[in-house]
Design a protein around this motif. Structure first.
Motif, PDB file in Angstrom:
ATOM      1  N   THR A 431      12.928 -51.669  -4.452  1.00  0.00           N
ATOM      2  CA  THR A 431      12.722 -52.607  -5.542  1.00  0.00           C
ATOM      3  C   THR A 431      12.947 -51.926  -6.881  1.00  0.00           C
ATOM      4  OG1 THR A 431      11.089 -53.799  -4.211  1.00  0.00           O
ATOM      5  CG2 THR A 431      10.985 -54.138  -6.590  1.00  0.00           C
ATOM      6  N   GLY A 432      13.372 -52.707  -7.871  1.00  0.00           N
ATOM      7  CA  GLY A 432      13.479 -52.239  -9.252  1.00  0.00           C
ATOM      8  C   GLY A 432      12.624 -53.098 -10.167  1.00  0.00           C
ATOM      9  N   ASP A 433      13.155 -53.439 -11.333  1.00  0.00           N
ATOM     10  CA  ASP A 433      12.651 -54.482 -12.232  1.00  0.00           C
ATOM     11  C   ASP A 433      11.424 -54.117 -13.060  1.00  0.00           C
ATOM     12  OD1 ASP A 433      12.586 -57.300 -13.257  1.00  0.00           O
ATOM     13  OD2 ASP A 433      10.704 -57.331 -12.163  1.00  0.00           O
ATOM     14  N   VAL A 434      10.416 -53.433 -12.522  1.00  0.00           N
ATOM     15  CA  VAL A 434       9.107 -53.385 -13.188  1.00  0.00           C
ATOM     16  C   VAL A 434       8.910 -52.164 -14.083  1.00  0.00           C
ATOM     17  CG1 VAL A 434       7.960 -54.819 -11.480  1.00  0.00           C
ATOM     18  CG2 VAL A 434       8.017 -52.340 -11.154  1.00  0.00           C
ATOM     19  N   HIS A 435       9.926 -51.311 -14.230  1.00  0.00           N
ATOM     20  CA  HIS A 435       9.893 -50.200 -15.188  1.00  0.00           C
ATOM     21  C   HIS A 435       8.799 -49.193 -14.865  1.00  0.00           C
ATOM     22  CE1 HIS A 435      11.404 -53.498 -18.230  1.00  0.00           C
ATOM     23  NE2 HIS A 435      12.202 -53.339 -17.177  1.00  0.00           N
ATOM     24  N   ALA A 436       8.435 -49.072 -13.621  1.00  0.00           N
ATOM     25  CA  ALA A 436       7.428 -48.106 -13.200  1.00  0.00           C
ATOM     26  C   ALA A 436       7.652 -47.783 -11.734  1.00  0.00           C
ATOM     27  CB  ALA A 436       6.016 -48.650 -13.411  1.00  0.00           C
ATOM     28  N   HIS A 437       7.242 -46.576 -11.350  1.00  0.00           N
ATOM     29  CA  HIS A 437       7.258 -46.194  -9.941  1.00  0.00           C
ATOM     30  C   HIS A 437       6.046 -46.788  -9.229  1.00  0.00           C
ATOM     31  CE1 HIS A 437      10.596 -43.464 -10.069  1.00  0.00           C
ATOM     32  NE2 HIS A 437       9.997 -42.488 -10.710  1.00  0.00           N
ATOM     33  N   TRP A 438       6.276 -47.311  -8.031  1.00  0.00           N
ATOM     34  CA  TRP A 438       5.191 -47.788  -7.177  1.00  0.00           C
ATOM     35  C   TRP A 438       5.535 -47.427  -5.728  1.00  0.00           C
ATOM     36  CZ3 TRP A 438       0.935 -50.784  -8.911  1.00  0.00           C
ATOM     37  CH2 TRP A 438       1.025 -51.271 -10.220  1.00  0.00           C
ATOM     38  N   ALA A 439       4.505 -47.315  -4.905  1.00  0.00           N
ATOM     39  CA  ALA A 439       4.669 -47.227  -3.451  1.00  0.00           C
ATOM     40  C   ALA A 439       3.579 -48.081  -2.826  1.00  0.00           C
ATOM     41  CB  ALA A 439       4.555 -45.785  -2.964  1.00  0.00           C
ATOM     42  N   SER A 440       3.923 -48.812  -1.779  1.00  0.00           N
ATOM     43  CA  SER A 440       2.921 -49.707  -1.201  1.00  0.00           C
ATOM     44  C   SER A 440       3.198 -49.968   0.275  1.00  0.00           C
ATOM     45  CB  SER A 440       2.883 -51.040  -1.954  1.00  0.00           C
ATOM     46  OG  SER A 440       4.095 -51.739  -1.807  1.00  0.00           O
ATOM     47  N   ASP A 441       2.121 -50.330   0.967  1.00  0.00           N
ATOM     48  CA  ASP A 441       2.237 -50.870   2.312  1.00  0.00           C
ATOM     49  C   ASP A 441       2.503 -52.372   2.199  1.00  0.00           C
ATOM     50  OD1 ASP A 441       1.498 -48.344   3.105  1.00  0.00           O
ATOM     51  OD2 ASP A 441      -0.570 -48.894   3.618  1.00  0.00           O
ATOM     52  N   LEU A 442       3.193 -52.909   3.175  1.00  0.00           N
ATOM     53  CA  LEU A 442       3.462 -54.348   3.209  1.00  0.00           C
ATOM     54  C   LEU A 442       2.645 -54.993   4.322  1.00  0.00           C
ATOM     55  CD1 LEU A 442       7.335 -54.345   2.637  1.00  0.00           C
ATOM     56  CD2 LEU A 442       5.509 -54.665   0.955  1.00  0.00           C
ATOM     57  N   LYS A 443       2.132 -56.188   4.019  1.00  0.00           N
ATOM     58  CA  LYS A 443       1.281 -56.923   4.951  1.00  0.00           C
ATOM     59  C   LYS A 443       1.894 -58.292   5.222  1.00  0.00           C
ATOM     60  CE  LYS A 443      -2.165 -53.863   4.591  1.00  0.00           C
ATOM     61  NZ  LYS A 443      -2.803 -53.129   5.694  1.00  0.00           N
ATOM     62  N   PRO A 449      -7.118 -57.368   3.897  1.00  0.00           N
ATOM     63  CA  PRO A 449      -6.735 -55.975   3.654  1.00  0.00           C
ATOM     64  C   PRO A 449      -6.912 -55.073   4.861  1.00  0.00           C
ATOM     65  CG  PRO A 449      -8.815 -56.505   2.564  1.00  0.00           C
ATOM     66  CD  PRO A 449      -8.259 -57.797   3.083  1.00  0.00           C
ATOM     67  N   THR A 450      -7.680 -55.510   5.867  1.00  0.00           N
ATOM     68  CA  THR A 450      -7.855 -54.693   7.068  1.00  0.00           C
ATOM     69  C   THR A 450      -6.762 -54.949   8.106  1.00  0.00           C
ATOM     70  OG1 THR A 450      -9.252 -56.348   8.171  1.00  0.00           O
ATOM     71  CG2 THR A 450     -10.343 -54.768   6.709  1.00  0.00           C
ATOM     72  N   GLY A 451      -5.897 -55.934   7.828  1.00  0.00           N
ATOM     73  CA  GLY A 451      -4.827 -56.238   8.767  1.00  0.00           C
ATOM     74  C   GLY A 451      -3.797 -55.134   8.819  1.00  0.00           C
ATOM     75  N   PRO A 452      -2.963 -55.112   9.848  1.00  0.00           N
ATOM     76  CA  PRO A 452      -1.996 -54.016  10.009  1.00  0.00           C
ATOM     77  C   PRO A 452      -0.913 -54.043   8.938  1.00  0.00           C
ATOM     78  CG  PRO A 452      -1.555 -55.774  11.576  1.00  0.00           C
ATOM     79  CD  PRO A 452      -2.848 -56.131  10.907  1.00  0.00           C
ATOM     80  N   SER A 453      -0.443 -52.869   8.597  1.00  0.00           N
ATOM     81  CA  SER A 453       0.748 -52.770   7.747  1.00  0.00           C
ATOM     82  C   SER A 453       1.966 -53.063   8.610  1.00  0.00           C
ATOM     83  CB  SER A 453       0.848 -51.379   7.129  1.00  0.00           C
ATOM     84  OG  SER A 453      -0.247 -51.135   6.270  1.00  0.00           O
ATOM     85  N   VAL A 454       2.932 -53.773   8.040  1.00  0.00           N
ATOM     86  CA  VAL A 454       4.109 -54.173   8.817  1.00  0.00           C
ATOM     87  C   VAL A 454       5.409 -53.705   8.163  1.00  0.00           C
ATOM     88  CG1 VAL A 454       2.939 -56.158   9.815  1.00  0.00           C
ATOM     89  CG2 VAL A 454       4.200 -56.425   7.664  1.00  0.00           C
ATOM     90  N   GLY A 455       5.322 -52.929   7.080  1.00  0.00           N
ATOM     91  CA  GLY A 455       6.503 -52.437   6.399  1.00  0.00           C
ATOM     92  C   GLY A 455       6.095 -51.575   5.231  1.00  0.00           C
ATOM     93  N   SER A 456       7.095 -51.110   4.488  1.00  0.00           N
ATOM     94  CA  SER A 456       6.868 -50.205   3.368  1.00  0.00           C
ATOM     95  C   SER A 456       7.709 -50.651   2.186  1.00  0.00           C
ATOM     96  CB  SER A 456       7.254 -48.777   3.751  1.00  0.00           C
ATOM     97  OG  SER A 456       6.719 -48.419   5.015  1.00  0.00           O
ATOM     98  N   GLU A 457       7.176 -50.468   0.975  1.00  0.00           N
ATOM     99  CA  GLU A 457       7.935 -50.767  -0.240  1.00  0.00           C
ATOM    100  C   GLU A 457       7.931 -49.556  -1.157  1.00  0.00           C
ATOM    101  OE1 GLU A 457       8.547 -54.202  -3.676  1.00  0.00           O
ATOM    102  OE2 GLU A 457       6.591 -54.045  -2.673  1.00  0.00           O
ATOM    103  N   LEU A 458       9.112 -49.206  -1.652  1.00  0.00           N
ATOM    104  CA  LEU A 458       9.299 -48.157  -2.647  1.00  0.00           C
ATOM    105  C   LEU A 458       9.918 -48.785  -3.880  1.00  0.00           C
ATOM    106  CD1 LEU A 458      10.890 -45.512  -0.249  1.00  0.00           C
ATOM    107  CD2 LEU A 458       8.479 -45.657  -0.910  1.00  0.00           C
TER     108      LEU A 458
END
Length: 567
Positions: A431-443, A449-458
């Protein structure tokens, strides 16, 4: 606007076709080098003709390659003697120019393996797009162009591994958001020095504003030429101003690129046929869209499948890197429903309407079909706006950005469910657009929030948009407390450099201490990994705050204000 004329494609197609004239069985063999120069009377005659009317070097905008496959890639250049000419024609005579292109097996350009002549036509801004084929898979090539006595810089291109091969480790960089006025493009220079195998540019390649309309917090350091881009001449001039930047030229010459647009290539926060401010009558918006799309094609290393047709342009596409990775390049602007409650952070009922889409039905079906047929180790979505949920309210109300996937909740869920149902091995969203670095799990369900992660976002920060930015303790950002699937945040300028192997994807979040002056060194602020068949991101390195930059660290309140007020 005129359609791409037959002669342009005929000559370019003949050139590419000549490159392809080898037996099918030899497609993956080492090409036989040909001594350089080649005694080709037709090419010599064409180059003699091409020199007429040229007063200075026309290769002021550099060279580029893009959209590689296992046996070739696209080569690009655009002739311009005066890049910032107000008419957008770069000071070129109003006639076609034959351009000799050459592909070499070595960096010193001694072993020629392919060559031909393409036409740079005035109807298409004197741009050149050559689809070279029947090269060896999984290796480097170098290329250049000639017009009369003028020779372009040399660029480096790569072919992907054979479709049945993983190849070696893949080095991939991705970036977005380069506002010329806000700072120097040093991140592009540092990216070029990394020599990635491929670069993904995820949008906001250029900005549409007239000078000093969009100011960085520390003040602008250089200026746009011309008015706000609304005409073909204006978009051509603006692209030329960006392309003339030496740091951007270096990044294009270093690696093949996969490009997709976001909003500023046309108009801030546009959605399909709706401009940013639909309440203001804009009867010329569709003409503006047509002009922007045409100029975008003219200035990018895209295949002929992306030639615009009026107000439409086919930009979403799939590029395979052997069996290691499949890149699904998305277009989240051209087909989306308009933002439901405006562009900012809202508690918006329309955001959960299942009838609304950010991709459009056809692109969504194409993407889900790609998931079902994928056999790649890594399925990578190259796209524009934040995918994971970012609620900025700790209370019961859900207040999210309506310009991102949060404004299209059902659309996001269908895509996520699609890769789960297809058994995609390793889904990763870039992903781009937001002018900042982020890393996250995808649900699949962000309300659990206790559900499994199903992907990754950079998420990559901007190249320059927002000026210098500032460092901070990532854990201090309130979004990370409200949204526990968000793992990392940084508001410095930079890009993300990844290394993709069969068992591991490693992402280095590269940052620069400042962009107000050219030449800053880049360093890794944090490193995250995604393990094979383990959805979600894991931090392996976090650099401490730089004491020299503590005067420019950010409070939690400042980070939220920057996010919510960003254009």
């Amino acid at each position: 606007m005129p359609e791409l004329n037959r002669r342009h494609f005929l000559v370019t197609g003949l050139a590419a076709g000549a490159a392809a004239a080898v037996p099918a069985g030899a497609a993956h063999a080492q090409p036989d080098p040909v001594p350089d120069p080649v005694p080709d009377p037709a090419a010599e005659s064409a180059q003699s003709l091409a020199s007429r009317g040229l007063r200075t070097d026309p290769f002021t905008l550099g060279v580029a390659s893009g959209d590689p496959d296992h046996d070739g890639f696209v080569l690009w250049t655009r002739l311009a003697q005066e890049p910032l000419a107000e008419d957008g024609m770069g000071g070129m005579p109003n006639r076609p120019f034959p351009v000799l292109w050459q592909v070499y097996a070595d960096e010193r350009c001694r072993r020629l393996v392919r060559a031909g002549v393409a036409v740079a036509a005035p109807e298409w801004g004197h741009s050149v797009h050559v689809e070279v084929g029947h090269l060896s898979s999984g290796r480097e090539y170098w290329y250049r162009f000639r017009v009369g006595p003028y020779v372009s810089p040399v660029g480096r291109a790569l072919t992907a591994p054979h479709p049945l091969s993983y190849g070696g480790a893949l080095t991939m960089a991705f970036a977005s958001c380069a506002q010329y006025e806000h700072g120097y493009f040093t991140s592009y220079r540092r990216m070029a020095e990394d020599r990635p195998d491929i670069v993904l540019h995820l949008g906001d390649y250029q900005y549409e504003y007239k000078r000093e309309t969009y100011n960085s917090p520390g003040g602008n350091v250089r200026h746009h030429e011309g008015p706000e881009t609304e005409t073909l001449a204006g978009y051509r001039q603006r692209h030329a101003q960006y392309k003339a930047d030496p740091d951007l030229q270096a990044a294009h010459a270093a690696s093949p690129w996969l490009v997709v647009w976001d909003d500023h290539e046309l108009d801030n926060n546009w959605a399909d046929e709706v401009p940013e401010k639909p309440e203001i009558p804009q009867p010329g918006f569709l003409s503006r869209r047509e002009a922007a799309f045409r100029a975008y094609y003219e200035n990018m290393p895209l295949r002929r499948r992306s030639v615009p047709r009026g107000i439409d342009m086919q930009l979403y596409r799939r590029v395979r890197w052997g069996r290691m990775a499949t890149f699904h390049m998305l277009d989240t602007r051209q087909y989306r429903d308009d933002q439901g409650c405006g562009d900012g952070y809202r508690d918006c009922p329309a955001a959960v309407d299942p009838a609304r889409s950010i991709t459009g039905a056809e692109q969504e079906a194409w993407l889900l079909d790609g998931f079902r047929h994928s056999r790649a180790q890594w399925d990578i979505l190259g796209q524009q706006v934040f995918f994971a949920q970012r609620d900025n309210n700790a209370g019961p109300a859900k207040i999210t950005s309506q310009d991102a996937w949060d404004g299209y909740v059902a659309s996001r869920r269908r895509i996520t469910q699609g890769w789960i149902d297809a058994g995609v091995r390793n889904p990763v969203v870039l992903t781009g657009d937001v002018h900042a670095h982020w890393a996250s799990d995808l649900k699949l369900d962000y309300d659990d929030p206790t559900g499994p992660s199903v992907g990754s976002e950079l998420v990559a920060s901007s190249i320059s948009t927002g000026g210098d930015g500032a460092d901070s303790d990532p854990a201090a950002h309130p979004f990370l407390k409200i949204n526990p699937h968000l793992k990392f945040y940084n508001n410095q300028r930079g890009y993300v450099l990844t290394r993709i192997e069969r068992d591991l994807l490693t992402a280095d979040f590269k940052v620069l201490p400042q962009v107000r002056e050219a030449g800053a060194e880049a360093y890794t602020r944090a490193t995250y990994v995604v393990e094979d068949r383990v959805p979600g991101v894991q931090q392996t390195y976090l650099r401490p705050l730089d004491p020299a930059l503590r005067s420019r660290t950010m409070t939690a309140e400042e980070t939220v204000r920057l996010e919510t007020e960003r254009p």
